[in-house]
Every structure is written in structure tokens, then in C-alpha cells.
Design a protein around this motif. Structure first.
Motif, PDB file in Angstrom:
ATOM      1  N   ASP A 305       1.259  -1.133  -0.318  1.00  0.00           N
ATOM      2  CA  ASP A 305      -0.009  -0.303  -0.174  1.00  0.00           C
ATOM      3  C   ASP A 305       0.800   1.185  -0.433  1.00  0.00           C
ATOM      4  O   ASP A 305       1.414   1.452   0.686  1.00  0.00           O
ATOM      5  N   LYS A 306       1.033   1.696  -0.995  1.00  0.00           N
ATOM      6  CA  LYS A 306       2.057   3.004  -1.212  1.00  0.00           C
ATOM      7  C   LYS A 306       2.251   4.301  -0.001  1.00  0.00           C
ATOM      8  O   LYS A 306       2.324   5.058   0.574  1.00  0.00           O
ATOM      9  N   ARG A 307       0.358   4.060   0.590  1.00  0.00           N
ATOM     10  CA  ARG A 307       0.548   4.878   1.522  1.00  0.00           C
ATOM     11  C   ARG A 307       1.119   4.318   2.756  1.00  0.00           C
ATOM     12  O   ARG A 307       1.279   5.537   3.626  1.00  0.00           O
ATOM     13  N   ARG A 312       8.993   8.417   2.127  1.00  0.00           N
ATOM     14  CA  ARG A 312       8.766   9.266   0.980  1.00  0.00           C
ATOM     15  C   ARG A 312       9.105   9.780   0.463  1.00  0.00           C
ATOM     16  O   ARG A 312       9.430  10.800   2.235  1.00  0.00           O
ATOM     17  N   VAL A 313       9.686  10.593  -0.430  1.00  0.00           N
ATOM     18  CA  VAL A 313       9.925  12.473  -0.360  1.00  0.00           C
ATOM     19  C   VAL A 313       9.045  13.012  -1.859  1.00  0.00           C
ATOM     20  O   VAL A 313       8.470  12.161  -2.611  1.00  0.00           O
ATOM     21  N   GLU A 314       9.244  14.100  -1.065  1.00  0.00           N
ATOM     22  CA  GLU A 314       7.774  14.901  -1.858  1.00  0.00           C
ATOM     23  C   GLU A 314       8.481  16.089  -1.673  1.00  0.00           C
ATOM     24  O   GLU A 314       9.006  16.927  -0.956  1.00  0.00           O
ATOM     25  N   PHE A 335       9.347  10.576  -4.554  1.00  0.00           N
ATOM     26  CA  PHE A 335       9.852   9.300  -4.806  1.00  0.00           C
ATOM     27  C   PHE A 335       9.615   8.488  -3.849  1.00  0.00           C
ATOM     28  O   PHE A 335       9.579   9.295  -2.603  1.00  0.00           O
ATOM     29  N   SER A 336       9.043   7.740  -3.687  1.00  0.00           N
ATOM     30  CA  SER A 336       8.777   6.426  -2.744  1.00  0.00           C
ATOM     31  C   SER A 336       8.857   5.386  -2.855  1.00  0.00           C
ATOM     32  O   SER A 336       8.962   4.330  -3.524  1.00  0.00           O
ATOM     33  N   ILE A 337       9.379   4.859  -1.228  1.00  0.00           N
ATOM     34  CA  ILE A 337       9.916   3.232  -1.062  1.00  0.00           C
ATOM     35  C   ILE A 337       9.153   2.146  -0.222  1.00  0.00           C
ATOM     36  O   ILE A 337       9.221   2.531   0.457  1.00  0.00           O
ATOM     37  N   PRO A 338       8.901   1.411  -0.865  1.00  0.00           N
ATOM     38  CA  PRO A 338       7.874   0.295  -0.334  1.00  0.00           C
ATOM     39  C   PRO A 338       9.111  -0.767   0.711  1.00  0.00           C
ATOM     40  O   PRO A 338      10.338  -0.972   0.134  1.00  0.00           O
ATOM     41  N   GLU A 372       9.377  11.698   4.580  1.00  0.00           N
ATOM     42  CA  GLU A 372       9.301  11.013   5.858  1.00  0.00           C
ATOM     43  C   GLU A 372       9.691   9.943   6.008  1.00  0.00           C
ATOM     44  O   GLU A 372      10.218   8.565   5.075  1.00  0.00           O
ATOM     45  N   ILE A 373       9.908   8.575   7.953  1.00  0.00           N
ATOM     46  CA  ILE A 373      10.958   7.543   7.391  1.00  0.00           C
ATOM     47  C   ILE A 373       9.940   6.416   8.119  1.00  0.00           C
ATOM     48  O   ILE A 373       9.996   7.037   9.065  1.00  0.00           O
ATOM     49  N   ALA A 374       8.891   5.663   7.436  1.00  0.00           N
ATOM     50  CA  ALA A 374       8.364   5.039   8.631  1.00  0.00           C
ATOM     51  C   ALA A 374       7.507   5.810   9.371  1.00  0.00           C
ATOM     52  O   ALA A 374       7.156   5.552  10.284  1.00  0.00           O
ATOM     53  N   GLY A 375       7.078   6.857   8.545  1.00  0.00           N
ATOM     54  CA  GLY A 375       5.803   7.919   8.741  1.00  0.00           C
ATOM     55  C   GLY A 375       6.207   9.548   9.666  1.00  0.00           C
ATOM     56  O   GLY A 375       6.036   9.905  10.154  1.00  0.00           O
TER      57      GLY A 375
END
Length: 582
Positions: A305-307, A312-314, A335-338, A372-375
Motif C-alpha cells: 500500500d503506497k500510503r 516518502r520524499v515529496e 519518490f517513495s520506497i516500499p 518521511e521515514i516510517a511515517g
């Protein structure tokens, strides 16, 4: 060993052969420009080259390939008569029919530089940093026999233009630190070819360069070789580069010739176990080597789930002031990394990769954007608040030869993060250190050693163990294998992917080597001048790149389709279903 028809007719004893039972080298038809016959070299009592032999004709290219310690650079130094004090050499080296191994230095000196040119490995150390390029170039111009200073400078500027330097006059007046690595390497090639040598010895001439600059430099060498009928002796550990650029190959291991012959034969069907291993270790030739180990990451990628992305980098941006001029190093990067996957940041030097990871690690603060890293947000945190983030976010540096304190033992190096975070008792820390070492495949007896007593691969394993000891969720890897031989690189990649499959780690992998990225990563962001120009899965980026810059990076990957082999010898499979078995 290969059949006699596949080799130049020279028998070199391997580890299982009786020493000394070699037969003389039978040279190809016609007088060779350079011939090496039964060459043995020792440093004190340690013999490092054993009865090596090969020949090189005018206009031909030959590559000596092998890992560090194989003896290839030692042979090159023997040809140049630059062996270290205390070295002894036996056998014969003939250049243009003259035995140069036993030649007095005063008689050989006029050949070095003028008839035999040299392109060293590291342009950053090959040039005097406190003298201008021009002053050093005039020394090479003097070897042409031209005595007029004005004409010497004109010859230098003409040569600089010939090797593709856009503003020769500016380069002439510049100091080495004012030029890029690619420009410095062009300078060194220009200085080497300026006196019109008949033989050019190039020792790993592109190992410190981006893949696109590497291709330009190798293209330049090939063009100059053909235009001037120069013989090229290329020293490299990369079989793909050797196969792409040389007519013939000589494979070395521990100072012994393992295999030699025409490029097409050695490359397409290597007969010796060592040559086969080198072939298997080249990322460009084996893109799906680690498919099984990457399968869990591809499954994460498909189901995540991408959320709930681990990273997460925005809209990340960062501007620096350089001599009063604003330079946008990172420009609106997202970019985002699962979790459990590897995301690669690729691009040439100056593309913004390093600045992006410094922002990710909290070492610099962005002008705009969120991380964000682990939220948990990294931006704006105090140093104390960042300590908690760093427990779960570790970093492996590029060069294992400089990133480890040389005065510390391995045990202290790996345990230091535990000490800094006051984790566990002394006994528990000791156990965590042993566990981390076991994860990276290092034996406990290495705990008492210092870095200088370890190989490059062992040092990088120690660096990875140091990152693992805190049991992080995320590891950032900045060119972690660029300083290593291709075979050692393969071992480190195997360690990293095994750990990821076992522990569910998330990696951010920074590299300019797209062939390695193809083997290792699940998703890719291609950076150019601070911006992401293209991103997606490895299948999308490697199978169907959309941007011209990405296509240029991919086209620079050595394919091994060399002069002798023809363009269809190797066609790496880039369009492969994610997670498919090799």
C-alpha cells in the motif's frame, strides 16, 4: 586450459603445473611491436608474476584482465620499467625488436613517454596539483623534439582539441582541481599521445569515472589508436570492457596466465574456471543473476500500500551558494520506497544523488519539501531527535579504504554504534557484534584485526556489519562497490540481497553503474541536473526508457560486443519480467 588453437602458443604453468616447465612463446606471424616472454617478477622472496607471455602487433589492442593482485599492473610497470625498488624481473620484454628489460635506465629513458606512452588510473593523483596543466603539458611537448616554446604550446592546444577538450586554452591555464575527472582523464590521454608513441599502456583508465564518461574516454582511446596506428595495452578488471575494446585477451590470476587468445573465443566460451567466473561476475552480462533473491522485494512492490511506504520524499529542493551564484542541487524531487525493496538513484556526477541522500539522512536541511521515514518526518528535527531516526536509518560509505578508522580493530568498529546508543550490556553488545559479522559472512577471528589487514571486500563487509549492528530498517548505500573489483563486487551484492531477503531491509542505493542497478534494484529514479527525469520499475526503465538521457546512460553500459566478437556476440536480456528466475 583452452585448446592450443584458441591460445597464443605459449604454455604458462597454472597452480597445478610444475614450475619452470614452460616453453618459449611462439609469436604471431610478423614481428610484434611488443613481446613478453617467460616474464617472472618478484618483490623480495614473494613472486607475483610467473612465466607470463604475450605479444602485441602494431595497431593491435590487447587487454590484461584480472582482479587486484593478479599481476596485470605489475606487468605494465615492467614494460614501462617503473617497478618498485627491490623488485626483480626475469625473462624477456622486447619492444620493436630490442630487449628492454635488461636495458640501462639511461638508454631506456628516451623510450618512456616518447615511444611508449602511459595513461594512469587516477587522474586526481597523476598530475601535480600546484602546477598548471599547461606547464605539465609542455614537458610532454618537449618529447616531440620541438624546442620552440610557442610551437610547443600550439602542439599542446592542438592535442587538447583532438582529445575533445572544448576550450583548450582554458584547460592549459587551469590547475587540476579546476577540471572534472573526465576532463583530467582527457588531459592525461592527450599528454600520452602528444609525442606520437607507438605503444600506449592504459592502466584502468576509466575506473574512477561515470559510465557515460567512461564510454567517451574508451571511444577516444579507440579512435586515437586507429588514427595513429598505436598499439594499446589495456589493463582492466572488467571483462566486458576488455571484450569490447581489445582484439585479444590475457586472463591473469595470482600472477599466472589462466587463458589467452582472440577476444571472441575467450569471451564467448571461456575455457578456464577463472575466466568463466569473471564472465559470471560482470553485471552487464548477467542482469538476472540475483533474480531469486530479489523476488521478495518484487512481491512487496506488487502488494505494498503506497500510503505505507517506508520512505516518502515529496517536492524536495535544495540550493547552495557557489562563489556568489545560486546552484539548485536538488529540484522538486519526489519518490517513495516500499518496505523490503531497493530503490536506486542513478545519474552522472553532479546530478544531485549525493545531495538527495544527505537530505534524507538529515545531514543537510532542504529548502522545501518533506521527507518521511516510517511515517516520521526528518525535516526540521534537532540533532537529538535525529538520533532516534538514525537508529533505524544507517549509511554505508563508498570507499571501504577510507571510511574505517585504521587504528581500530574490527570489533571496536562494529560495536561503536551500540556504544554510542548505549544499547545492551557488554555481553549483549559482544553477541550483537558477532551476529552482525555472521550476517555478512565474516569469521570471528577477524574481530582482532585492523582494516589494513583486510582485503577490500572484507573491509566493505565490516562497514555493512557496522550498519547492521543496530538492526535498522533502512540502509543507504552510496556507491558501496565502486572501489572494488568486479568479483568482490558480486560477493557484496550477494550479501546485501541475501540480508534483504532474510531481514526485510529497505535499501536506498546510489550509483552511476546502471548494469549493477539492473541486478540489484527494484525501482529506479534517474537524476539529471538536480531533477528526476524518469523513474519506475527496473523493467520499465531498462526495457523501455522514455527519456534521451536515460537512453544515453543505458547505451554506455559495456556489452562485451567487441571488435573481434562483432556486435551480436552478447545481447543482455533487459526486458525481463520482474521477479522472474534467471
Amino acid at each position: 586450459m583452452a585448446s592450443q588453437s584458441r591460445l597464443t602458443a605459449f604454455f604458462t604453468p597454472t597452480a597445478g603445473s610444475a614450475a619452470g616447465r614452460s616453453t618459449p612463446h611462439v609469436f604471431p606471424q610478423g614481428q610484434p611491436l611488443l613481446s613478453v616472454d617467460r616474464l617472472s617478477i618478484a618483490y623480495g622472496k614473494q613472486q607475483v608474476v610467473h612465466n607470463a607471455g604475450f605479444s602485441l602487433r602494431s595497431g593491435e589492442s590487447l587487454a590484461l584482465i584480472g582482479e587486484s593482485g593478479s599481476g596485470k599492473s605489475t606487468i605494465a610497470r615492467a614494460v614501462l620499467r617503473l617497478l618498485a625498488d627491490g623488485a626483480t624481473a626475469r625473462g624477456r620484454i622486447r619492444f620493436d625488436g630490442q630487449d628492454i628489460l635488461g636495458l640501462a635506465e639511461r638508454r631506456f629513458r628516451p623510450l618512456r613517454g616518447k615511444a611508449i606512452g602511459f595513461v594512469p588510473q587516477d587522474p586526481g593523483t597523476a598530475l601535480n596539483p600546484v602546477r598548471t596543466i599547461g606547464r605539465q603539458a609542455l614537458e610532454a611537448a618537449a618529447l616531440t623534439g620541438e624546442t620552440d616554446r610557442t610551437r610547443q604550446k600550439a602542439l599542446v592546444l592542438e592535442t587538447f582539441a583532438e582529445v575533445g577538450l572544448d576550450n583548450p586554452a582554458r584547460v592549459f591555464d587551469a590547475y587540476p582541481h579546476q577540471l572534472s575527472g573526465g576532463m583530467l582523464q582527457r588531459v592525461l590521454i592527450g599528454l600520452a599521445v602528444l609525442p606520437h608513441p607507438r605503444l600506449l599502456v592504459a592502466d584502468e583508465p576509466t575506473s574512477a569515472l561515470d559510465v557515460t564518461i567512461q564510454k567517451r574516454i574508451l571511444d577516444l582511446l579507440s579512435t586515437l589508436q586507429q588514427q595513429r596506428n598505436i598499439s594499446l595495452l589495456l589493463i582492466t578488471h572488467d571483462l566486458a570492457i576488455a571484450a569490447e575494446r581489445a582484439n585479444r585477451l590475457v586472463v591473469l590470476k595470482d600472477g599466472l596466465v589462466q587463458e589467452s587468445g582472440e577476444t571472441a573465443s575467450v569471451f564467448s566460451a571461456p575455457a578456464s574456471p577463472y575466466a568463466r567466473k569473471l564472465h559470471a561476475d560482470v553485471p552487464a552480462l548477467n542482469p538476472d543473476r540475483y533474480a531469486r533473491l530479489r523476488d521478495p522485494g518484487f512481491r512487496h512492490l506488487a502488494s505494498e500500500d503506497k500510503r505505507q511506504a517506508k520512505i516518502r520524499v515529496e517536492g524536495l529542493s535544495k540550493t547552495f551558494d557557489a562563489d556568489g551564484r545560486a546552484v539548485r542541487a536538488v529540484d522538486d524531487v519526489s519518490f517513495s520506497i516500499p518496505a523490503g525493496t531497493t530503490h536506486a538513484l542513478v545519474g552522472e556526477s553532479g546530478s544531485g544523488k549525493t545531495t538527495t541522500i544527505r537530505l534524507l539522512l538529515g545531514l543537510d536541511q532542504p529548502d522545501r519539501g518533506t521527507i518521511e521515514i516510517a511515517g516520521q518526518s526528518v525535516k526540521g528535527r534537532s540533532k537529538e531527535a535525529l538520533r532516534e531516526v538514525w537508529r533505524h536509518l544507517q549509511f554505508v560509505y563508498q570507499n571501504p579504504f577510507t571510511s574505517l578508522d585504521p587504528t581500530w580493530k574490527v570489533e571496536n568498529l562494529v560495536r561503536e554504534p551500540l556504544d554510542r546508543f548505549s544499547i545492551g550490556t557488554a555481553t549483549e553488545r559482544q553477541e550483537r557484534v558477532r551476529e552482525a559479522l555472521a550476517h555478512v559472512g565474516l569469521a570471528e577471528h577477524l574481530l582482532s584485526r585492523r582494516p589494513q589487514a583486510l582485503s577490500g571486500g572484507q573491509r566493505q563487509r565490516v562497514a555493512i556489519a557496522r550498519a547492521l549492528v543496530l538492526k535498522p530498517d533502512v540502509i543507504v548505500l552510496d556507491e558501496p562497490t565502486s572501489a572494488l573489483d568486479v568479483s568482490v563486487q558480486a560477493e557484496i551484492v550477494d550479501v546485501l540481497l541475501t540480508l534483504q531477503a532474510k531481514l526485510g531491509l529497505t535499501y536506498v542505493f546510489v550509483s552511476h553503474d546502471l548494469a549493477l542497478v539492473r541486478q540489484l534494484a527494484h525501482t529506479v529514479s534517474v537524476m539529471h541536473r538536480g531533477r528526476i527525469v524518469e523513474q519506475g520499475s527496473v523493467t520499465e526503465i531498462f526495457g523501455a526508457p522514455q527519456q534521451a538521457y536515460t537512453k544515453a546512460l543505458l547505451s554506455a553500459i559495456p556489452s562485451g560486443a567487441g571488435r573481434s566478437a562483432g556486435p551480436s556476440l552478447v545481447q543482455p536480456r533487459l526486458r525481463v519480467a520482474e521477479g522472474a528466475q534467471a
